[in-house]
Design a protein around this motif. Structure first.
Motif, PDB file in Angstrom:
ATOM      1  N   GLN A  96       0.823  -1.212   0.000  1.00 21.94           N
ATOM      2  CA  GLN A  96       0.000   0.000   0.000  1.00 21.94           C
ATOM      3  C   GLN A  96       0.856   1.260   0.000  1.00 21.94           C
ATOM      4  OE1 GLN A  96      -1.769  -1.125   3.647  1.00 21.94           O
ATOM      5  NE2 GLN A  96      -3.595  -2.019   2.740  1.00 21.94           N
ATOM      6  N   ALA A  97       2.150   1.106   0.348  1.00 21.67           N
ATOM      7  CA  ALA A  97       3.065   2.242   0.406  1.00 21.67           C
ATOM      8  C   ALA A  97       4.473   1.744   0.152  1.00 21.67           C
ATOM      9  CB  ALA A  97       2.983   2.937   1.763  1.00 21.67           C
ATOM     10  N   VAL A  98       5.339   2.658  -0.280  1.00 20.34           N
ATOM     11  CA  VAL A  98       6.743   2.336  -0.556  1.00 20.34           C
ATOM     12  C   VAL A  98       7.612   3.337   0.197  1.00 20.34           C
ATOM     13  CG1 VAL A  98       8.519   2.051  -2.313  1.00 20.34           C
ATOM     14  CG2 VAL A  98       6.134   1.476  -2.847  1.00 20.34           C
ATOM     15  N   GLU A 104      11.548   9.081   2.462  1.00 20.03           N
ATOM     16  CA  GLU A 104      10.429   9.528   1.645  1.00 20.03           C
ATOM     17  C   GLU A 104       9.450   8.369   1.412  1.00 20.03           C
ATOM     18  OE1 GLU A 104       9.791  12.613   0.594  1.00 20.03           O
ATOM     19  OE2 GLU A 104      11.562  13.303   1.691  1.00 20.03           O
ATOM     20  N   CYS A 105       8.165   8.706   1.315  1.00 23.01           N
ATOM     21  CA  CYS A 105       7.136   7.677   1.147  1.00 23.01           C
ATOM     22  C   CYS A 105       6.293   7.981  -0.085  1.00 23.01           C
ATOM     23  CB  CYS A 105       6.225   7.631   2.378  1.00 23.01           C
ATOM     24  SG  CYS A 105       7.105   7.411   3.928  1.00 23.01           S
ATOM     25  N   ARG A 111       2.864   8.168  -6.664  1.00 23.79           N
ATOM     26  CA  ARG A 111       2.347   9.410  -6.077  1.00 23.79           C
ATOM     27  C   ARG A 111       2.882   9.587  -4.658  1.00 23.79           C
ATOM     28  NH1 ARG A 111      -3.022   9.042  -5.045  1.00 23.79           N
ATOM     29  NH2 ARG A 111      -2.949   6.763  -5.319  1.00 23.79           N
ATOM     30  N   SER A 112       3.149  10.832  -4.277  1.00 25.07           N
ATOM     31  CA  SER A 112       3.687  11.105  -2.949  1.00 25.07           C
ATOM     32  C   SER A 112       2.666  10.760  -1.872  1.00 25.07           C
ATOM     33  CB  SER A 112       4.094  12.572  -2.827  1.00 25.07           C
ATOM     34  OG  SER A 112       4.519  12.850  -1.506  1.00 25.07           O
TER      35      SER A 112
END
Length: 323
Positions: A96-98, A104-105, A111-112
């Motif tokens: 769901q996130a990197v 930074e995510c 997308r930021s």
């Protein structure tokens, strides 16, 4: 009254102390992650070392290569970079996130994610009272962790809660979310202490495959040679001089050293000298000429050439990155 012994003197003869002396966080990335299932975060930050401590619930750590490991409350995982991995409620849950370099995510599509999952001071995720809570500490730069220590660790290791006692958990949990003057320094030192405590417990376990040089210290000849090189890397060593010190022939020492340590004596010595130089570049403002003399190189040029060959950057670039 006699002066207290220096720390480097105390570490002589204790290879584990020398190995663990390395972690020194500088502005480490510290966060409390709180999630409800399903959740999954992909980590691509290329950090040299990250520690995950489960406070509540359970989680999986899944590398791109190799099997995933399950963590339960009280368990601790150490991931050695730079290879990516996923943290999730289940191995099959999609990201769901990197997490990217520098903390930074983003969303998986690029997308930021900045600000979208913020839950307050160093808190991140779904909700503060999520069913899973992890404390995560990351050494952001390779120079903060001893290279020999990184080489001695597997890509991913887990210490189950029944294998070690960690009195630091409540302290770290409380300090992570505080916003006080000097808080980054407090967290850096707590992360160092947590790392050293965990690694000391890990190296005491039978499944911890200690590096060859560490095992070779038990050998009456090679062990003494290793200690001589570790204690005085600046001395103008040759294989013949080292063999004379340990009471054997040059050929016999070279052969046995290579068999047990996996590299020739002078190659090992080069690693010791460059590691010492890297420490001095980080911790002092000494000139390169002074550092070269302290670690056993005849000139700043000789040190710079060897340093760049092994570390991939010049000593000046290494110091500038740390600054």
């Amino acid at each position: 009254m006699d002066a207290p012994p220096r720390s480097d003197t105390l570490m002589r003869g204790d290879p584990l102390a020398s190995l663990l002396e390395g972690p020194r966080a500088r502005g480490a990335f510290m966060i409390r992650a709180c999630f409800d299932p399903p959740w999954c975060v992909r980590v691509e930050d290329r950090a040299p070392l990250s520690i995950m401590l489960v406070v509540r619930g359970d989680a999986w750590v899944v590398p791109d290569e190799g099997e995933g490991l399950r963590l339960r409350a009280g368990d601790l995982a150490i991931a050695r970079g730079p290879d990516p991995y996923r943290c999730a409620d289940e191995p099959a849950t999609p990201p769901q996130a990197v997490i990217l370099p520098g903390g930074e995510c983003s969303y998986p599509d690029g997308r930021s994610l900045k600000g979208h999952w913020d839950l307050g001071v160093r808190s991140w995720g779904d909700r503060l009272d999520g069913s899973t809570v992890l404390l995560i500490g990351t050494y952001m730069m390779r120079g903060e962790v001893n290279r020999r220590l990184l080489d001695a660790l597997p890509p991913l290791l887990v210490l189950p809660s029944d294998a070690w006692e960690c009195p630091l958990t409540p302290i770290l949990a409380a300090e992570t979310v505080r916003d006080e003057p000097g808080q980054e320094v407090v967290l850096d030192r707590l992360l160092d202490l947590l790392t050293i405590t965990a690694l000391r417990a890990w190296f005491s376990r039978p499944e911890a495959a200690a590096p060859a040089w560490y095992q070779a210290l038990a050998d009456p000849v090679v062990g003494r040679a290793l200690r001589l090189l570790q204690d005085d890397p600046a001395r103008p060593w040759t294989v013949a001089a080292l063999a004379a010190e340990v009471g054997t022939s040059r050929a016999a020492l070279a052969r046995r050293f290579g068999e047990l340590v996996g590299e020739p004596p002078m190659t090992y010595l080069t690693g010791c000298r460059l590691a010492s130089a890297a420490d001095r570049l980080r911790e002092s403002d000494e000139t390169l000429e002074t550092i070269a003399r302290h670690v056993g190189y005849g000139s700043a040029f000789a040190l710079s050439s060897a340093f760049k060959r092994v570390y991939g950057v010049s000593p000046q670039e290494h110091r500038a990155r740390l600054a």
